[in-house]
Design a protein around this motif. Sequence first.
Motif, mmCIF file in Angstrom:
data_model
loop_
_atom_site.group_PDB
_atom_site.id
_atom_site.type_symbol
_atom_site.label_atom_id
_atom_site.label_comp_id
_atom_site.label_asym_id
_atom_site.label_seq_id
_atom_site.Cartn_x
_atom_site.Cartn_y
_atom_site.Cartn_z
ATOM 1 N N SER A 17 -4.130 -5.252 7.919
ATOM 2 C CA SER A 17 -4.721 -5.543 6.612
ATOM 3 C C SER A 17 -4.384 -4.399 5.668
ATOM 4 C CB SER A 17 -6.239 -5.699 6.727
ATOM 5 O OG SER A 17 -6.559 -6.811 7.528
ATOM 6 N N GLY A 18 -4.624 -4.632 4.383
ATOM 7 C CA GLY A 18 -4.323 -3.563 3.450
ATOM 8 C C GLY A 18 -4.815 -3.829 2.055
ATOM 9 N N VAL A 19 -4.584 -2.812 1.225
ATOM 10 C CA VAL A 19 -4.946 -2.885 -0.182
ATOM 11 C C VAL A 19 -3.828 -2.224 -0.985
ATOM 12 C CG1 VAL A 19 -6.314 -0.754 -0.039
ATOM 13 C CG2 VAL A 19 -6.750 -2.361 -1.895
ATOM 14 N N PHE A 20 -3.537 -2.804 -2.142
ATOM 15 C CA PHE A 20 -2.574 -2.237 -3.078
ATOM 16 C C PHE A 20 -3.303 -1.997 -4.390
ATOM 17 C CE2 PHE A 20 0.355 -2.841 -6.659
ATOM 18 C CZ PHE A 20 1.198 -1.760 -6.413
ATOM 19 N N TYR A 21 -3.240 -0.773 -4.893
ATOM 20 C CA TYR A 21 -3.993 -0.392 -6.082
ATOM 21 C C TYR A 21 -3.169 -0.554 -7.350
ATOM 22 C CZ TYR A 21 -7.402 1.495 -2.879
ATOM 23 O OH TYR A 21 -8.326 1.626 -1.880
ATOM 24 N N VAL A 22 -3.699 -1.332 -8.277
ATOM 25 C CA VAL A 22 -3.056 -1.597 -9.559
ATOM 26 C C VAL A 22 -3.623 -0.688 -10.640
ATOM 27 C CG1 VAL A 22 -2.701 -3.351 -11.347
ATOM 28 C CG2 VAL A 22 -2.569 -3.984 -8.926
ATOM 29 N N LYS A 23 -4.934 -0.511 -10.644
ATOM 30 C CA LYS A 23 -5.578 0.335 -11.650
ATOM 31 C C LYS A 23 -6.683 1.143 -10.983
ATOM 32 C CE LYS A 23 -7.793 0.308 -16.179
ATOM 33 N NZ LYS A 23 -8.391 -0.507 -17.241
ATOM 34 N N THR A 24 -6.631 2.469 -11.131
ATOM 35 C CA THR A 24 -7.607 3.348 -10.471
ATOM 36 C C THR A 24 -8.057 4.460 -11.424
ATOM 37 O OG1 THR A 24 -5.847 4.726 -9.546
ATOM 38 C CG2 THR A 24 -6.647 2.919 -8.168
ATOM 39 N N PRO A 25 -8.946 4.142 -12.361
ATOM 40 C CA PRO A 25 -9.437 5.192 -13.255
ATOM 41 C C PRO A 25 -10.295 6.202 -12.484
ATOM 42 C CG PRO A 25 -10.691 3.175 -13.567
ATOM 43 C CD PRO A 25 -9.565 2.847 -12.625
ATOM 44 N N ASN A 26 -10.625 7.300 -13.093
ATOM 45 C CA ASN A 26 -11.485 8.311 -12.461
ATOM 46 C C ASN A 26 -12.805 7.695 -12.009
ATOM 47 O OD1 ASN A 26 -9.644 10.365 -12.916
ATOM 48 N ND2 ASN A 26 -10.573 10.968 -14.859
ATOM 49 N N ASP A 27 -13.298 8.143 -10.852
ATOM 50 C CA ASP A 27 -14.604 7.727 -10.318
ATOM 51 C C ASP A 27 -14.696 6.228 -10.058
ATOM 52 O OD1 ASP A 27 -15.584 10.387 -10.491
ATOM 53 O OD2 ASP A 27 -16.027 10.075 -12.611
ATOM 54 N N CYS A 28 -13.583 5.589 -9.707
ATOM 55 C CA CYS A 28 -13.591 4.128 -9.550
ATOM 56 C C CYS A 28 -13.949 3.663 -8.146
ATOM 57 C CB CYS A 28 -12.247 3.541 -9.974
ATOM 58 S SG CYS A 28 -10.883 3.908 -8.855
ATOM 59 N N GLY A 29 -14.198 4.577 -7.212
ATOM 60 C CA GLY A 29 -14.639 4.187 -5.875
ATOM 61 C C GLY A 29 -13.546 4.336 -4.834
ATOM 62 N N ASP A 30 -13.854 5.120 -3.796
ATOM 63 C CA ASP A 30 -12.917 5.350 -2.696
ATOM 64 C C ASP A 30 -13.020 4.235 -1.663
ATOM 65 O OD1 ASP A 30 -12.313 7.830 -3.842
ATOM 66 O OD2 ASP A 30 -13.864 8.858 -2.681
ATOM 67 N N ILE A 31 -11.977 4.096 -0.856
ATOM 68 C CA ILE A 31 -12.075 3.236 0.323
ATOM 69 C C ILE A 31 -12.597 4.119 1.459
ATOM 70 C CG2 ILE A 31 -9.637 3.550 0.988
ATOM 71 C CD1 ILE A 31 -9.762 0.572 1.981
ATOM 72 N N TRP A 32 -13.549 3.606 2.189
ATOM 73 C CA TRP A 32 -14.271 4.341 3.223
ATOM 74 C C TRP A 32 -14.032 3.632 4.549
ATOM 75 C CZ3 TRP A 32 -18.923 7.689 2.681
ATOM 76 C CH2 TRP A 32 -19.635 7.823 3.856
ATOM 77 N N PHE A 33 -13.420 4.323 5.508
ATOM 78 C CA PHE A 33 -13.187 3.777 6.843
ATOM 79 C C PHE A 33 -14.244 4.335 7.792
ATOM 80 C CE2 PHE A 33 -9.037 3.615 4.788
ATOM 81 C CZ PHE A 33 -8.661 2.311 5.063
ATOM 82 N N GLU A 34 -14.679 3.508 8.719
ATOM 83 C CA GLU A 34 -15.716 3.944 9.649
ATOM 84 C C GLU A 34 -15.312 3.579 11.070
ATOM 85 O OE1 GLU A 34 -20.020 3.952 8.460
ATOM 86 O OE2 GLU A 34 -20.014 2.261 9.843
ATOM 87 N N THR A 35 -15.549 4.509 11.996
ATOM 88 C CA THR A 35 -15.216 4.249 13.384
ATOM 89 C C THR A 35 -16.259 3.328 14.023
ATOM 90 O OG1 THR A 35 -14.744 5.232 15.523
ATOM 91 C CG2 THR A 35 -16.412 6.318 14.201
ATOM 92 N N ILE A 36 -15.839 2.590 15.018
ATOM 93 C CA ILE A 36 -16.781 1.754 15.763
ATOM 94 C C ILE A 36 -16.923 2.268 17.191
ATOM 95 C CG2 ILE A 36 -16.462 -0.326 14.387
ATOM 96 C CD1 ILE A 36 -14.511 -1.317 16.547
#
Length: 191
Positions: A107-126
Amino acid sequence: MIKDIFKTSVYINDLNCDLKQLRDFALWLEKNEDGSEISNLSGYQSQNLAKSLDVIKPLIEKLNKSVETYCDVLKIKGGLKLSNIWVNINRFKDSNRMHRHPGSVISGVFYVKTPNDCGDIWFETINGIEDYWRPENTITYTEYNSPSWIIPPEENNCILFPSWVSHMVKPNFNKTEERISFSFNYNYEGI
């Protein structure tokens, strides 16, 4: 001797796409097409897009090459095909809850617009590390001892990860600009 086991790699690649065209398309979709509610707590998630749309064909070609490279790194059988792709638009305080992508391999994500403080992607272990590891005994969080990992979004970056990795998108705290991305899944045909 240190032997890494159960290692999870995330692949980050700059795709050098025409961001204006993709941004305009995403905003048009939000205005003219009904969205869906899957992982978004608020914000806009489009329906799955037709992979034959001319506006996303160049993006898909670059995603295909990145996924092929990532499969080589992971030493998994190639031949993955794009299963689905959709648009995400998150405005002030919009976010996506913790989730995985069952039924997919990559799976994945492609970023088109990322202004300041727009939210990080957060990965979590299981792997349950949070039940055993005591944060007060940690000198520095590393890939070995962290229960989560944050990757800030950057325009034109593609982030690929195994579909079983839990992840979420932190809220967009930019009051005036939206974060725009395309998310997608790859799988073997017929699965």
